[in-house]
Design an enzyme around this catalytic site. Sequence first.
Site, PDB file in Angstrom:
ATOM      1  CD  GLU A   1      76.949  70.047  57.632  1.00  0.00           C
ATOM      2  OE1 GLU A   1      76.582  71.168  58.079  1.00  0.00           O
ATOM      3  OE2 GLU A   1      77.212  69.833  56.434  1.00  0.00           O
TER       4      GLU A   1
ATOM      5  CG  HIS B   1      84.406  67.541  54.661  1.00  0.00           C
ATOM      6  ND1 HIS B   1      84.082  66.462  53.866  1.00  0.00           N
ATOM      7  CD2 HIS B   1      83.246  67.978  55.196  1.00  0.00           C
ATOM      8  CE1 HIS B   1      82.781  66.244  53.918  1.00  0.00           C
ATOM      9  NE2 HIS B   1      82.247  67.161  54.714  1.00  0.00           N
TER      10      HIS B   1
END
Length: 201
Positions: A84, A8
Site C-alpha cells: 500500500e 486483501h
Amino acid sequence: MIIGMVRHGNTDWNALGKIQGQTDIPLNELGIKQANALADRLSHDEKLWDAVISSDLKRARQTASVIAEKLNIPLLDGDSRLRERNFGEVEGLILQERIDRWGENWREVAGGLESDEEVRTRGLAFIAEWQQRKPEGRLLVVSHGGFLAQMFDTLCANMEKQHLGNLSYSILQLKDEQWEPLLYNCTRHLEQEQEVPSLEK
C-alpha cells in the site's frame, strides 16, 4: 498476459476507519472469511491462475495464502513493490483525527506520504518485470486498495473510478499492448455468487 487484482480482506483497522498504509496489520475474523469466500468462488471456476503473489504485508499475504492453498497453486514470495502507499504520519489515524491535526487538506500537509507517481512507478516496474518473465502468464495479485486504484488509473485510464472493497476481484488482459478490464471491482463472491465472465484463451 492476464493479471487478476484482489484487495486483501478486512482488518480491525479497516473496521475502525484507520489508515493502514504500510503498517503491518493482520486480517481479522471477517477478513479470513472473505478470503475463503473468494477462494471458494475461484475453486469452482475453470482453472485460470498459474500462481498467486502479494505484497509482503501480513493482510495481503494471509489473503493470498488462503487462495493459493484452496486452488493448489504456488504462493510466490511477497513483493514490497505491491505494498500500500506509505501514508507517513497519518497511519493509524481515523479521518476526524487527520482533519483535527492537519485540516481538510491533510494529504498535502502531513509528512511522509508517498506520492501517486512513486506508487505508480513501483507498480509499473512490477508489471513490466512480469510481462518480460511470463508474457503469456496468468498471475493473481493480492494487494491494497490505494495501490490498486493507482494501477487501474494508470493501466486503464478510461475506467470509471470506484471504491475498491475488501476482497474485490478484478481481471485485466493485455491485448495489442493495451490493458483491458475483463472484470472490475467484483464482490459477488461475498454474496455467495459464483459467476465470472468468459475469458479469451
